[in-house]
Design a protein around this motif. Structure first.
Motif, PDB file in Angstrom:
ATOM      1  N   GLU A 110      12.383  23.321  93.486  1.00  0.00           N
ATOM      2  CA  GLU A 110      10.943  23.576  93.374  1.00  0.00           C
ATOM      3  C   GLU A 110      10.214  23.426  94.710  1.00  0.00           C
ATOM      4  OE1 GLU A 110       7.392  22.266  90.259  1.00  0.00           O
ATOM      5  OE2 GLU A 110       9.306  21.190  90.293  1.00  0.00           O
ATOM      6  N   LYS A 111      10.624  22.434  95.489  1.00  0.00           N
ATOM      7  CA  LYS A 111      10.008  22.156  96.793  1.00  0.00           C
ATOM      8  C   LYS A 111      11.109  22.006  97.852  1.00  0.00           C
ATOM      9  CE  LYS A 111       5.656  21.345  95.272  1.00  0.00           C
ATOM     10  NZ  LYS A 111       4.431  21.949  95.813  1.00  0.00           N
ATOM     11  N   PRO A 112      11.877  23.077  98.100  1.00  0.00           N
ATOM     12  CA  PRO A 112      13.058  22.944  98.957  1.00  0.00           C
ATOM     13  C   PRO A 112      12.756  22.505 100.384  1.00  0.00           C
ATOM     14  CG  PRO A 112      12.615  25.262  98.465  1.00  0.00           C
ATOM     15  CD  PRO A 112      11.739  24.449  97.575  1.00  0.00           C
ATOM     16  N   GLU A 113      11.658  22.980 100.968  1.00  0.00           N
ATOM     17  CA  GLU A 113      11.352  22.601 102.348  1.00  0.00           C
ATOM     18  C   GLU A 113      11.085  21.108 102.460  1.00  0.00           C
ATOM     19  OE1 GLU A 113       9.797  25.061 100.733  1.00  0.00           O
ATOM     20  OE2 GLU A 113      10.485  26.879 101.752  1.00  0.00           O
ATOM     21  N   GLU A 114      10.280  20.585 101.537  1.00  0.00           N
ATOM     22  CA  GLU A 114       9.965  19.156 101.565  1.00  0.00           C
ATOM     23  C   GLU A 114      11.202  18.324 101.265  1.00  0.00           C
ATOM     24  OE1 GLU A 114       6.708  16.032  99.617  1.00  0.00           O
ATOM     25  OE2 GLU A 114       6.527  18.195  99.251  1.00  0.00           O
ATOM     26  N   TYR A 115      11.986  18.778 100.292  1.00  0.00           N
ATOM     27  CA  TYR A 115      13.207  18.050  99.928  1.00  0.00           C
ATOM     28  C   TYR A 115      14.174  18.012 101.110  1.00  0.00           C
ATOM     29  CZ  TYR A 115      16.900  16.369  96.782  1.00  0.00           C
ATOM     30  OH  TYR A 115      17.862  15.609  96.158  1.00  0.00           O
ATOM     31  N   ALA A 116      14.365  19.154 101.757  1.00  0.00           N
ATOM     32  CA  ALA A 116      15.296  19.226 102.887  1.00  0.00           C
ATOM     33  C   ALA A 116      14.838  18.345 104.039  1.00  0.00           C
ATOM     34  CB  ALA A 116      15.445  20.671 103.349  1.00  0.00           C
ATOM     35  N   GLN A 117      13.524  18.261 104.256  1.00  0.00           N
ATOM     36  CA  GLN A 117      13.020  17.409 105.336  1.00  0.00           C
ATOM     37  C   GLN A 117      13.273  15.937 105.038  1.00  0.00           C
ATOM     38  OE1 GLN A 117      11.657  18.500 108.425  1.00  0.00           O
ATOM     39  NE2 GLN A 117      12.277  16.369 108.738  1.00  0.00           N
ATOM     40  N   ILE A 118      13.036  15.527 103.799  1.00  0.00           N
ATOM     41  CA  ILE A 118      13.292  14.142 103.407  1.00  0.00           C
ATOM     42  C   ILE A 118      14.773  13.815 103.570  1.00  0.00           C
ATOM     43  CG2 ILE A 118      13.353  12.583 101.414  1.00  0.00           C
ATOM     44  CD1 ILE A 118      10.767  14.007 100.449  1.00  0.00           C
ATOM     45  N   LEU A 119      15.623  14.735 103.145  1.00  0.00           N
ATOM     46  CA  LEU A 119      17.065  14.518 103.257  1.00  0.00           C
ATOM     47  C   LEU A 119      17.496  14.497 104.724  1.00  0.00           C
ATOM     48  CD1 LEU A 119      19.752  14.096 101.894  1.00  0.00           C
ATOM     49  CD2 LEU A 119      19.902  16.562 101.474  1.00  0.00           C
ATOM     50  N   THR A 120      16.951  15.406 105.529  1.00  0.00           N
ATOM     51  CA  THR A 120      17.290  15.446 106.953  1.00  0.00           C
ATOM     52  C   THR A 120      16.885  14.154 107.645  1.00  0.00           C
ATOM     53  OG1 THR A 120      17.101  17.859 107.053  1.00  0.00           O
ATOM     54  CG2 THR A 120      16.876  16.667 109.125  1.00  0.00           C
ATOM     55  N   ASP A 121      15.711  13.628 107.313  1.00  0.00           N
ATOM     56  CA  ASP A 121      15.269  12.364 107.899  1.00  0.00           C
ATOM     57  C   ASP A 121      16.244  11.235 107.567  1.00  0.00           C
ATOM     58  OD1 ASP A 121      13.069  13.679 108.911  1.00  0.00           O
ATOM     59  OD2 ASP A 121      11.672  12.936 107.387  1.00  0.00           O
ATOM     60  N   PHE A 122      16.731  11.218 106.338  1.00  0.00           N
ATOM     61  CA  PHE A 122      17.692  10.183 105.935  1.00  0.00           C
ATOM     62  C   PHE A 122      19.020  10.367 106.663  1.00  0.00           C
ATOM     63  CE2 PHE A 122      20.941   8.532 102.909  1.00  0.00           C
ATOM     64  CZ  PHE A 122      20.543   7.199 102.896  1.00  0.00           C
TER      65      PHE A 122
END
Length: 270
Positions: free
Chosen positions: A247-259
């Motif tokens: 649903e929110k792939p850009e935001e999800y990917a950024q959160i995952l990338t930060d981790f």
């Protein structure tokens, strides 16, 4: 991209490797939710860092994997994850699990510390629902079929804004295409699982992710489980439901990338 089959006894597990196809590369393993295939993660794959090996597979009873007779146990699902990781020489990975995939993550982290170095618990919990709730779900799905229930399930998977768009249709079809025996088998596995005690004993970098509109695993439930592990962090994706990676792939990917960056998984580029 490489697709392969991992065999565990008489079960064939359809598996896909993206990114760097090398066991020596930093590795991220994804585990899917009930009623979805490995394509759950398609929307975020091109948004994630390069230089990493990404592995995903279809759970038993889902996608292109075998559909053995149910009911299934959580031990079987964890054993399948273990077989995939061992077959692909996975060690010290970041394991990302969504919903039942997050339960698999918790169980595998307890069982195999050599495989799981850090984990992401997305839209999941140590215990989801009650045996009575799952017994009712199993009886209803067996009587009515997934197609009749698909509309209601989409309301739990996604926020109202997303559900009002045509973008929800492929996800609804993914659910409807799930073999009935596979869906019910995994329902039974979730019903019998309570990882509160073993998860509270884990000591590894952990990130919890929740969607503000998630009706299946509300944010407070995700936070409660994440807080069982000292030093864990938590991220809330607003206006998203149970599958925020879709649903929110850009935001999800950024959160995952930060981790992945915080845990030293992203390769250092000089």
């Amino acid at each position: 991209m490489r697709e392969t089959t991992v065999t565990r006894g008489d079960i064939a597990l359809h598996t896909r490797v993206d990114g760097v196809d090398d066991p020596a590369a930093p590795t991220v393993v994804f585990a899917n939710s009930l009623g979805t295939t490995l394509h759950l993660w398609d929307p975020v794959m091109d948004l994630l860092p390069k230089g990493i090996r990404y592995i995903r597979w279809d759970k038993r009873g889902h996608g292109q994997s075998s559909v053995p007779d149910g009911p299934y146990t959580m031990g079987q699902l964890i054993g399948d994850a273990e077989a995939v990781c061992d077959a692909l020489d996975v060690r010290d990975c970041v394991f990302v699990g969504l919903s039942v995939g997050g339960m698999i993550a918790q169980g595998l982290a307890v069982k195999r510390m050599d495989i799981v170095r850090a984990m992401v618990l997305s839209n999941t919990a140590a215990k989801i629902g009650t045996p009575a709730i799952w017994a009712d779900r199993i009886a209803t799905v067996r009587a009515q079929g997934l197609e009749a229930m698909a509309g209601g399930i989409m309301q739990r998977w996604f926020g109202p804004d997303f559900c009002a768009t045509p973008a929800v249709q492929p996800w609804q079809q993914m659910l409807i295409d799930t073999p009935l025996e596979g869906y019910l088998g995994v329902c039974a596995a979730i019903s019998g699982t309570d990882f509160f005690t073993p998860t509270s004993g884990l000591r590894l970098p952990t990130l919890g992710i929740a969607g503000s509109e998630d009706k299946a695993t509300p944010p407070d439930l995700v936070r409660e489980t994440t807080n069982l592990i000292p030093g864990s962090s938590f991220a809330l994706i607003r206006r998203a439901g149970h599958l925020p990676c879709g649903e929110k792939p850009e935001e999800y990917a950024q959160i995952l990338t930060d981790f992945l960056t915080r845990t030293g998984t992203v390769p250092h580029v000089t």
